[in-house]
Motif scaffolding. Structure first.
Motif, PDB file in Angstrom:
ATOM      1  N   LEU A 225      35.361 -27.697 -67.461  1.00  0.00           N
ATOM      2  CA  LEU A 225      35.769 -26.572 -66.626  1.00  0.00           C
ATOM      3  C   LEU A 225      34.742 -25.456 -66.732  1.00  0.00           C
ATOM      4  O   LEU A 225      34.507 -24.917 -67.822  1.00  0.00           O
ATOM      5  CB  LEU A 225      37.141 -26.070 -67.061  1.00  0.00           C
ATOM      6  CG  LEU A 225      37.728 -24.880 -66.293  1.00  0.00           C
ATOM      7  CD1 LEU A 225      37.819 -25.173 -64.799  1.00  0.00           C
ATOM      8  CD2 LEU A 225      39.098 -24.519 -66.859  1.00  0.00           C
ATOM      9  N   LEU A 226      34.133 -25.140 -65.588  1.00  0.00           N
ATOM     10  CA  LEU A 226      33.145 -24.078 -65.527  1.00  0.00           C
ATOM     11  C   LEU A 226      33.636 -22.973 -64.613  1.00  0.00           C
ATOM     12  O   LEU A 226      34.319 -23.232 -63.619  1.00  0.00           O
ATOM     13  CB  LEU A 226      31.803 -24.580 -64.999  1.00  0.00           C
ATOM     14  CG  LEU A 226      30.997 -25.537 -65.862  1.00  0.00           C
ATOM     15  CD1 LEU A 226      31.500 -26.967 -65.713  1.00  0.00           C
ATOM     16  CD2 LEU A 226      29.509 -25.478 -65.507  1.00  0.00           C
ATOM     17  N   LEU A 227      33.265 -21.751 -64.949  1.00  0.00           N
ATOM     18  CA  LEU A 227      33.463 -20.604 -64.071  1.00  0.00           C
ATOM     19  C   LEU A 227      32.083 -20.130 -63.648  1.00  0.00           C
ATOM     20  O   LEU A 227      31.195 -19.962 -64.494  1.00  0.00           O
ATOM     21  CB  LEU A 227      34.195 -19.477 -64.806  1.00  0.00           C
ATOM     22  CG  LEU A 227      34.314 -18.149 -64.056  1.00  0.00           C
ATOM     23  CD1 LEU A 227      35.142 -18.296 -62.790  1.00  0.00           C
ATOM     24  CD2 LEU A 227      34.912 -17.074 -64.964  1.00  0.00           C
ATOM     25  N   ALA A 228      31.896 -19.918 -62.345  1.00  0.00           N
ATOM     26  CA  ALA A 228      30.584 -19.521 -61.838  1.00  0.00           C
ATOM     27  C   ALA A 228      30.739 -18.361 -60.867  1.00  0.00           C
ATOM     28  O   ALA A 228      31.610 -18.386 -59.994  1.00  0.00           O
ATOM     29  CB  ALA A 228      29.902 -20.698 -61.147  1.00  0.00           C
ATOM     30  N   ALA A 229      29.891 -17.358 -61.020  1.00  0.00           N
ATOM     31  CA  ALA A 229      29.904 -16.200 -60.129  1.00  0.00           C
ATOM     32  C   ALA A 229      28.504 -15.593 -60.094  1.00  0.00           C
ATOM     33  O   ALA A 229      27.773 -15.649 -61.079  1.00  0.00           O
ATOM     34  CB  ALA A 229      30.914 -15.151 -60.601  1.00  0.00           C
TER      35      ALA A 229
ATOM     36  N   ALA B  58      36.344 -17.447 -73.228  1.00  0.00           N
ATOM     37  CA  ALA B  58      37.389 -18.129 -73.988  1.00  0.00           C
ATOM     38  C   ALA B  58      38.273 -19.006 -73.108  1.00  0.00           C
ATOM     39  O   ALA B  58      39.067 -19.796 -73.619  1.00  0.00           O
ATOM     40  CB  ALA B  58      38.256 -17.092 -74.714  1.00  0.00           C
ATOM     41  N   GLU B  59      38.148 -18.861 -71.782  1.00  0.00           N
ATOM     42  CA  GLU B  59      39.018 -19.581 -70.858  1.00  0.00           C
ATOM     43  C   GLU B  59      38.347 -20.800 -70.228  1.00  0.00           C
ATOM     44  O   GLU B  59      39.035 -21.681 -69.711  1.00  0.00           O
ATOM     45  CB  GLU B  59      39.478 -18.641 -69.734  1.00  0.00           C
ATOM     46  CG  GLU B  59      40.161 -17.369 -70.207  1.00  0.00           C
ATOM     47  CD  GLU B  59      41.585 -17.616 -70.687  1.00  0.00           C
ATOM     48  OE1 GLU B  59      42.125 -18.724 -70.441  1.00  0.00           O
ATOM     49  OE2 GLU B  59      42.169 -16.702 -71.297  1.00  0.00           O
ATOM     50  N   ALA B  60      37.022 -20.847 -70.235  1.00  0.00           N
ATOM     51  CA  ALA B  60      36.276 -21.937 -69.604  1.00  0.00           C
ATOM     52  C   ALA B  60      35.377 -22.603 -70.635  1.00  0.00           C
ATOM     53  O   ALA B  60      35.041 -22.017 -71.667  1.00  0.00           O
ATOM     54  CB  ALA B  60      35.437 -21.404 -68.447  1.00  0.00           C
TER      55      ALA B  60
END
Length: 231
Positions: free
Chosen positions: A173-177, A190-192
């Motif tokens: 799981l990745l977060l990208a912005a 801490a979430e991804a």
């Protein structure tokens, strides 16, 4: 303002402000390439994350087919006397997530926001129907999933989205912005499994300040950008 970010063996130079969300998505896509994501599922947070994610999906897909992309619908939960102040968020398939520090400062408990949460759930359901009709969200179980937004301000909406996806057991799981407030980026780590952000400017007031063109998008814009990119 210019930032240098390393992606694999190459350095990607980021010049702020971005021209628009499409340019931001192209830069973000380059940063994601070295992560070697096999058949990733790109989930955009509408509306602003969709044009960013469209460019990312194009970069991470094959030469003739972009990576699979869809929307993960989220809604901000606003402070009732000042709705633009987000005290929480909700994502489809997930439970409300609140900024507890802010709730304490405002003298609120979750029960005080029950009516607001109900209204936002109704709007969330409306947008799900508008964007996907009767189609379910693509199953993230066992897949590499990239959650994409156009910027991370407080980070509470992204946190709600990540928790909703995590509950469905992605392999990665990745977060990208393209841009994010440094404190929010640290909190979301801490979430991804990984957080990929092109730039973290210290003087961060709002996402829109880092774009020369930051148009408000419509539901029609979202559905047009999704055409041909779904599974």
């Amino acid at each position: 303002m210019v930032f240098g970010r390393t992606g694999g063996s190459a350095t990607v130079h980021v010049r702020l402000p971005f021209a628009d969300r499409a340019e931001a998505g192209r830069v973000l896509g380059e940063l994601l390439v070295p992560h070697e994501l096999a058949d990733p599922l790109i989930l955009a947070l509408p509306r602003g994350g969709v044009p960013v994610a469209a460019e990312v999906a194009g970069r991470l897909g094959g030469p003739d087919r972009p990576a699979v992309m869809d929307v993960l619908v989220t809604r901000k939960i606003g402070y009732p006397p000042q709705p633009e102040l987000g005290v929480g968020a909700i994502a489809e398939g997930g439970e409300p997530v609140f900024d507890r520090t802010l709730l304490d400062r405002l003298g609120l408990v979750e029960a005080d926001l029950a009516d607001t949460v109900a209204r936002e759930r109704a709007e969330l359901d409306r947008r799900v129907r508008a964007y996907r009709g009767g189609r379910p969200l693509p199953d993230p179980a066992g897949r590499a999933v990239v959650v994409v937004d156009d910027g991370l301000a407080t980070g509470v909406t992204a946190r709600a989205a990540l928790r909703a996806v995590r509950a469905r057991h992605p392999a990665r799981l990745l977060l990208a912005a393209p841009v994010g407030a440094p404190d929010s980026v640290r909190m979301l780590a801490a979430e991804a499994d990984e957080v990929v952000v092109c730039a973290q400017p210290a003087a961060f007031r709002a996402v829109g300040q880092w774009y020369r063109r930051f148009d408000q998008l419509t539901d029609r814009d979202v559905t047009r950008l999704l055409e041909g990119r779904r599974a």
